[in-house]
Design a protein around this motif. Structure first.
Motif, PDB file in Angstrom:
ATOM      1  N   TRP A  39       0.814  -1.222   0.000  1.00  0.00           N
ATOM      2  CA  TRP A  39       0.000   0.000   0.000  1.00  0.00           C
ATOM      3  C   TRP A  39       0.848   1.274   0.000  1.00  0.00           C
ATOM      4  N   GLU A  40       2.152   1.137   0.229  1.00  0.00           N
ATOM      5  CA  GLU A  40       3.046   2.292   0.127  1.00  0.00           C
ATOM      6  C   GLU A  40       3.998   2.176  -1.067  1.00  0.00           C
ATOM      7  N   GLU A  41       4.204   0.966  -1.553  1.00  0.00           N
ATOM      8  CA  GLU A  41       5.185   0.737  -2.622  1.00  0.00           C
ATOM      9  C   GLU A  41       4.588   0.811  -4.027  1.00  0.00           C
ATOM     10  N   PHE A  42       3.286   1.027  -4.136  1.00  0.00           N
ATOM     11  CA  PHE A  42       2.604   0.968  -5.436  1.00  0.00           C
ATOM     12  C   PHE A  42       3.174   1.900  -6.509  1.00  0.00           C
ATOM     13  N   PRO A  43       3.746   3.084  -6.182  1.00  0.00           N
ATOM     14  CA  PRO A  43       4.278   3.933  -7.259  1.00  0.00           C
ATOM     15  C   PRO A  43       5.410   3.274  -8.042  1.00  0.00           C
ATOM     16  N   LEU A  44       6.007   2.234  -7.470  1.00  0.00           N
ATOM     17  CA  LEU A  44       7.114   1.566  -8.144  1.00  0.00           C
ATOM     18  C   LEU A  44       6.659   0.668  -9.283  1.00  0.00           C
ATOM     19  N   PHE A  45       5.368   0.257  -9.270  1.00  0.00           N
ATOM     20  CA  PHE A  45       4.912  -0.661 -10.318  1.00  0.00           C
ATOM     21  C   PHE A  45       3.586  -0.256 -10.976  1.00  0.00           C
ATOM     22  N   LEU A  46       2.973   0.833 -10.554  1.00  0.00           N
ATOM     23  CA  LEU A  46       1.751   1.306 -11.197  1.00  0.00           C
ATOM     24  C   LEU A  46       1.985   2.672 -11.849  1.00  0.00           C
ATOM     25  N   LYS A  47       1.428   2.857 -13.037  1.00  0.00           N
ATOM     26  CA  LYS A  47       1.496   4.167 -13.680  1.00  0.00           C
ATOM     27  C   LYS A  47       0.585   5.142 -12.933  1.00  0.00           C
ATOM     28  N   GLY A  48       0.848   6.419 -13.123  1.00  0.00           N
ATOM     29  CA  GLY A  48       0.099   7.429 -12.398  1.00  0.00           C
ATOM     30  C   GLY A  48      -1.394   7.374 -12.626  1.00  0.00           C
ATOM     31  N   ASP A  49      -1.812   6.994 -13.837  1.00  0.00           N
ATOM     32  CA  ASP A  49      -3.247   6.970 -14.144  1.00  0.00           C
ATOM     33  C   ASP A  49      -3.888   5.616 -13.867  1.00  0.00           C
ATOM     34  N   GLU A  50      -3.123   4.708 -13.247  1.00  0.00           N
ATOM     35  CA  GLU A  50      -3.663   3.400 -12.898  1.00  0.00           C
ATOM     36  C   GLU A  50      -4.142   3.386 -11.445  1.00  0.00           C
ATOM     37  N   LEU A  51      -5.330   2.871 -11.241  1.00  0.00           N
ATOM     38  CA  LEU A  51      -5.848   2.674  -9.897  1.00  0.00           C
ATOM     39  C   LEU A  51      -6.038   1.182  -9.663  1.00  0.00           C
ATOM     40  N   GLU A 105      -8.289  -1.477  -6.967  1.00  0.00           N
ATOM     41  CA  GLU A 105      -9.318  -1.508  -5.929  1.00  0.00           C
ATOM     42  C   GLU A 105      -8.784  -1.947  -4.566  1.00  0.00           C
ATOM     43  N   LYS A 106      -7.647  -2.627  -4.559  1.00  0.00           N
ATOM     44  CA  LYS A 106      -7.103  -3.115  -3.299  1.00  0.00           C
ATOM     45  C   LYS A 106      -6.006  -2.216  -2.722  1.00  0.00           C
ATOM     46  N   LEU A 107      -5.776  -1.092  -3.375  1.00  0.00           N
ATOM     47  CA  LEU A 107      -4.733  -0.177  -2.908  1.00  0.00           C
ATOM     48  C   LEU A 107      -5.323   1.211  -2.630  1.00  0.00           C
ATOM     49  N   PRO A 108      -5.027   1.792  -1.471  1.00  0.00           N
ATOM     50  CA  PRO A 108      -5.571   3.114  -1.104  1.00  0.00           C
ATOM     51  C   PRO A 108      -4.773   4.254  -1.719  1.00  0.00           C
ATOM     52  N   ILE A 109      -4.698   4.283  -3.042  1.00  0.00           N
ATOM     53  CA  ILE A 109      -3.798   5.213  -3.726  1.00  0.00           C
ATOM     54  C   ILE A 109      -4.159   6.667  -3.452  1.00  0.00           C
ATOM     55  N   LYS A 110      -5.420   7.033  -3.681  1.00  0.00           N
ATOM     56  CA  LYS A 110      -5.829   8.427  -3.493  1.00  0.00           C
ATOM     57  C   LYS A 110      -5.707   8.848  -2.035  1.00  0.00           C
ATOM     58  N   ARG A 111      -6.052   7.956  -1.132  1.00  0.00           N
ATOM     59  CA  ARG A 111      -5.967   8.295   0.296  1.00  0.00           C
ATOM     60  C   ARG A 111      -4.526   8.494   0.734  1.00  0.00           C
ATOM     61  N   GLN A 112      -3.638   7.655   0.237  1.00  0.00           N
ATOM     62  CA  GLN A 112      -2.239   7.770   0.611  1.00  0.00           C
ATOM     63  C   GLN A 112      -1.620   9.067   0.081  1.00  0.00           C
ATOM     64  N   LEU A 113      -1.976   9.432  -1.131  1.00  0.00           N
ATOM     65  CA  LEU A 113      -1.338  10.588  -1.770  1.00  0.00           C
ATOM     66  C   LEU A 113      -1.963  11.912  -1.372  1.00  0.00           C
ATOM     67  N   GLY A 114      -3.251  11.910  -1.085  1.00  0.00           N
ATOM     68  CA  GLY A 114      -3.909  13.162  -0.707  1.00  0.00           C
ATOM     69  C   GLY A 114      -3.780  14.222  -1.783  1.00  0.00           C
ATOM     70  N   LYS A 115      -3.302  15.400  -1.399  1.00  0.00           N
ATOM     71  CA  LYS A 115      -3.178  16.521  -2.332  1.00  0.00           C
ATOM     72  C   LYS A 115      -2.160  16.266  -3.439  1.00  0.00           C
ATOM     73  N   ALA A 116      -1.272  15.315  -3.223  1.00  0.00           N
ATOM     74  CA  ALA A 116      -0.242  15.021  -4.221  1.00  0.00           C
ATOM     75  C   ALA A 116      -0.756  14.129  -5.345  1.00  0.00           C
ATOM     76  N   TYR A 117      -2.013  13.678  -5.252  1.00  0.00           N
ATOM     77  CA  TYR A 117      -2.515  12.723  -6.244  1.00  0.00           C
ATOM     78  C   TYR A 117      -2.520  13.299  -7.653  1.00  0.00           C
TER      79      TYR A 117
END
Length: 237
Positions: free
Chosen positions: A187-199, A201-213
């Motif tokens: 849940w913290e390492e996802f930027p290493l293997f997901l593109k910015g426009d990829e979401l 459902e099992k990862l809290p991407i928007k919540r983790q990034l907040g304003k940086a999303y």
């Protein structure tokens, strides 16, 4: 102490105990006391472990986007005058300001003493005792806390180290549990293997990034070509 003062003291202690039942209540309590506190403050749910000196609230200023962890202590005075009073029969109090800038992170078990200013964009490491001011854009750690690098140097180092640490974390899961790691464990390492426009459902991407999303969505370029490639690079097929 008179009965009236005892009652007043008891009421104040009850207010403090109630305030320490949640970060939101504690921040509100501190502001009401007169401590200047900015916006977007993250405070550990373990509020009871935090000790912010309210005897001289006008001496404390905390900026925006400050992250407060367990056992943070801010002290604007000390009791050393007791020794001087007993030795010289004179009463000489001591106090000083504490100013915490914007975008500051405190690791656990940190203490900040009086007459200290911590600049913007600083990281104060685990267990540090800050006895002197820390310039902006610095990483400081130790007892007493000393600057070990600039925030820019830390950023460049962390970009490299985070990749190897994520790979080692994946290997540890495989070794310890004898199974293939699951994507939701990263849940913290996802930027290493997901593109910015990829979401996912099992990862809290928007919540983790907040304003940086917004910036992440446009600019993130992963090191690995997806989660399976990340696992292959970790030696897990």
């Amino acid at each position: 102490m008179s009965g009236k003062n005892k009652l007043k003291s008891k009421i104040e202690n009850l207010k403090l105990r109630w305030a320490r039942t949640s970060p939101k209540r504690y921040i509100k309590f501190l502001r009401k006391k007169g401590i200047k506190i900015g916006n977007d403050i993250f405070m550990t749910p373990d509020v009871k472990s935090i000790s912010i000196d309210i005897t001289r609230p006008s001496l404390i200023e905390i900026g925006n986007n400050v992250r407060v962890n367990k056992n943070l202590t801010l002290v604007t005075h000390d009791g050393a005058f007791y020794v001087l009073k007993n030795l010289y029969n004179e009463f000489m109090p001591k106090s000083g300001r504490i100013k915490v800038g914007n975008n500051v992170y405190f690791g656990r078990n940190c203490t900040v003493l009086m007459n200290v200013e911590i600049g913007d964009n600083c990281i104060i490491g685990f267990g540090s005792v800050v006895t002197r001011s820390i310039p902006a854009n610095s990483v400081a750690v130790g007892v007493p806390a000393k600057v070990i690098c600039t925030i820019e140097e830390y950023y460049e180092r962390r970009k490299i180290e985070s990749v190897q640490q994520a790979l080692d974390y994946a290997r540890s899961i495989h070794e310890r549990f004898n199974r293939k790691p699951k994507i939701e464990e990263f849940w913290e390492e996802f930027p290493l293997f997901l593109k910015g426009d990829e979401l996912h459902e099992k990862l809290p991407i928007k919540r983790q990034l907040g304003k940086a999303y917004g910036h992440y969505k446009v600019n993130n370029k992963p090191v690995f070509d997806g989660f399976d490639d990340f696992l292959r690079k970790a030696g897990i097929e």
